[in-house]
Design a protein around this motif. Structure first.
Motif, mmCIF file in Angstrom:
data_model
loop_
_atom_site.group_PDB
_atom_site.id
_atom_site.type_symbol
_atom_site.label_atom_id
_atom_site.label_comp_id
_atom_site.label_asym_id
_atom_site.label_seq_id
_atom_site.Cartn_x
_atom_site.Cartn_y
_atom_site.Cartn_z
ATOM 1 N N HIS A 41 0.841 -1.197 0.000
ATOM 2 C CA HIS A 41 0.000 0.000 0.000
ATOM 3 C C HIS A 41 0.882 1.254 0.000
ATOM 4 C CE1 HIS A 41 -3.350 -2.596 0.603
ATOM 5 N NE2 HIS A 41 -3.056 -2.894 1.860
ATOM 6 N N TYR A 66 -3.831 -0.311 -2.304
ATOM 7 C CA TYR A 66 -4.380 1.045 -2.266
ATOM 8 C C TYR A 66 -3.263 2.043 -2.540
ATOM 9 C CZ TYR A 66 -8.665 -0.820 -0.229
ATOM 10 O OH TYR A 66 -9.831 -1.513 -0.009
ATOM 11 N N VAL A 72 -2.876 6.088 -2.506
ATOM 12 C CA VAL A 72 -3.588 7.294 -2.076
ATOM 13 C C VAL A 72 -2.603 8.454 -2.006
ATOM 14 C CG1 VAL A 72 -5.261 8.259 -0.459
ATOM 15 C CG2 VAL A 72 -5.006 5.762 -0.632
ATOM 16 N N THR A 84 -8.205 -1.645 6.434
ATOM 17 C CA THR A 84 -8.582 -1.873 5.040
ATOM 18 C C THR A 84 -9.994 -2.468 4.926
ATOM 19 O OG1 THR A 84 -7.380 -3.970 5.112
ATOM 20 C CG2 THR A 84 -6.251 -2.083 4.112
ATOM 21 N N MET A 123 -12.281 0.289 4.130
ATOM 22 C CA MET A 123 -11.986 1.033 2.912
ATOM 23 C C MET A 123 -12.718 0.411 1.727
ATOM 24 S SD MET A 123 -7.962 1.890 3.639
ATOM 25 C CE MET A 123 -7.754 2.824 2.129
ATOM 26 N N LEU A 126 -7.096 5.978 -5.293
ATOM 27 C CA LEU A 126 -8.255 6.729 -4.801
ATOM 28 C C LEU A 126 -7.839 8.059 -4.215
ATOM 29 C CD1 LEU A 126 -9.945 3.788 -2.859
ATOM 30 C CD2 LEU A 126 -10.691 4.700 -5.059
ATOM 31 N N ALA A 135 -10.973 7.116 -0.035
ATOM 32 C CA ALA A 135 -10.238 6.028 0.607
ATOM 33 C C ALA A 135 -10.529 5.929 2.098
ATOM 34 C CB ALA A 135 -8.742 6.217 0.376
#
Length: 431
Positions: A121, A149, A151, A391, A394, A401, A406
């Motif tokens: 992540h 993810y 972000v 998570t 999420m 995102l 997120a």
């Protein structure tokens, strides 16, 4: 996501074994902002029992720079951003990677791609609109397939504003029509020397890339967001803001409004939530100071597009920013004494399915430490903790995102409060 074994030979460490996988790793800890993030990460790791590391090309210099600001339990890892092999090994050591190495349009892509390859992540403190939007357009599907993810804009840009939007929506059962976000930096007795040069350089690139950004917009928003039923009235160029005690305010030209639009588009597409409007303003030290800053912004924009203009902006940042930028950045004491207030004034409805114009106003007030470095460090570290531990709250199973999408259902606000941020929702007022 199941743990992955770490690769051998990926750097030095203190506090954990050289092959042990870490919860959070910070890349870019030797930079001006990175040092503040490293100190915050060390403190949070001690509080929550996390295994964390900081990474750089020269581990000896990194230890010297950080000194006593980080615990001896923080691993110090070798990473060479110009080496794909080195980045791959670093990302294999981390569950979550914080990237503080800018400018992102030059240095961000190898790091993001290494995270995707490793299944790690990713969060960053990028304020560069082109980089963040390209990540969403070009890497979302791959990240979603990988269960990763990605972000961006998780520092001062744009967590306070995104958090304000999320909390106002929670406070208005009938929906949020729109809100104004006011920013106020309050230096202490030591003053404030100015934001570090790196922020200025990123702003130059972001302004000069307006045409590629406009082309990306067509891919980000194939259909335009629906027009607001009840538009927020503009406050104009210079106005006195009642939520900040009638201080003079200017429109704030950072990325927050555009980041909010991406989060709003995500909520509309996935949850059917009508997009809320947003306006953002920053407090200035009086009418004439505001006028100087406004003229400086116009000059800055012109120079970004004129031949030789970018060279001038890079060569004379202090003069051409009206003193807002410093090559050295603020001193540690100036940063420590400075406070940062964010006030979000929202208009919406008390009851679901309400008809007619907004019938209520809610005001959210958030008190942070200094914005550019301390608030950035607080925000990005807590975003990393959410990626580590929440998570399940999420959306989906991964993707590129915006932060509002997120972290909108996580306990990010509570985590920030546990680190000293004050958040208060004022009494409801009839609109």
């Amino acid at each position: 996501m199941p743990p992955r074994p770490a690769a051998a030979g990926d750097g030095e460490g203190t506090g954990v074994g050289p092959l042990e996988r870490l919860d959070v790793v910070l890349l870019g800890a030797s930079g001006f902002t990175g040092r503040y993030i490293a100190a915050e990460l060390s403190a949070v790791a001690a509080q929550l029992g996390l295994r964390v590391g900081v990474a750089g090309r020269d581990t000896r210099r990194l230890r010297q720079l950080l000194g006593s600001s980080v615990s001896s339990q923080v691993s110090v890892l070798h990473a060479d951003i110009s080496s794909t092999v080195s980045l791959n090994r670093l990302c294999q050591r981390a569950t979550v990677l914080i990237n503080a190495t800018g400018p992102y349009h030059e240095l961000g892509w190898p790091v993001v791609r290494a995270c995707l390859r490793a299944g790690t992540h990713y969060v960053d403190i990028c304020g560069e609109r082109l980089f963040a939007e390209r990540c969403q357009v070009e890497l979302h599907d791959q990240a979603e397939r990988s269960g990763v993810y990605l972000v961006s804009t998780c520092g001062f840009d744009s967590i306070p504003a995104e958090l304000g939007s999320v909390l106002l929506q929670r406070a208005l059962p009938g929906g949020l029509s729109g809100f104004r976000c006011y920013l106020h930096m309050q230096p202490g007795a030591a003053g404030y020397r100015g934001v570090h040069l790196g922020t200025w350089l990123s702003s130059i690139h972001g302004t000069a890339c307006v045409l590629p950004v406009l082309r990306l917009q067509r891919r980000l928003f194939p259909a335009p967001l629906p027009a607001a039923r009840y538009p927020l009235r503009s406050r104009g160029l210079l106005h006195r803001a009642a939520p900040l005690g009638d201080r003079w305010c200017l429109p704030f030209l950072g990325p927050d409004v555009l980041v909010h639009q991406r989060s709003a588009a995500w909520r509309l597409r996935h949850r059917g939530t009508p997009p809320a409007q947003m306006q953002q303003y920053v407090a200035v030290a009086g009418f004439w100071r505001g006028l100087v800053i406004a003229l400086t912004a116009v000059l800055f924009g012109l120079l970004c597009f004129l031949p030789g203009g970018q060279w001038l902006l890079r060569a004379f940042p202090e003069r051409l920013s009206a003193g807002l930028i410093s090559r050295r950045g603020p001193s540690a004491e100036q940063v420590r004494q400075t406070r940062f207030t964010v006030v979000c004034e929202g208009e919406g409805w008390r009851q679901p399915d309400a008809a007619g114009p907004p019938d209520t106003r809610r005001t959210l007030r958030m008190q942070f430490p200094e914005a550019a470095y301390l608030t950035t460090a607080l925000c990005v570290v807590q975003c990393a903790v959410c990626l580590l531990r929440e998570t399940d709250r999420m959306p989906g199973r991964g993707g590129a995102l915006p932060p509002g999408a997120a972290f909108g259902d996580t306990t990010l606000d509570q985590r920030l409060q546990a680190r000293g941020v004050q958040i208060s929702l004022e009494s409801e007022q009839a609109h």
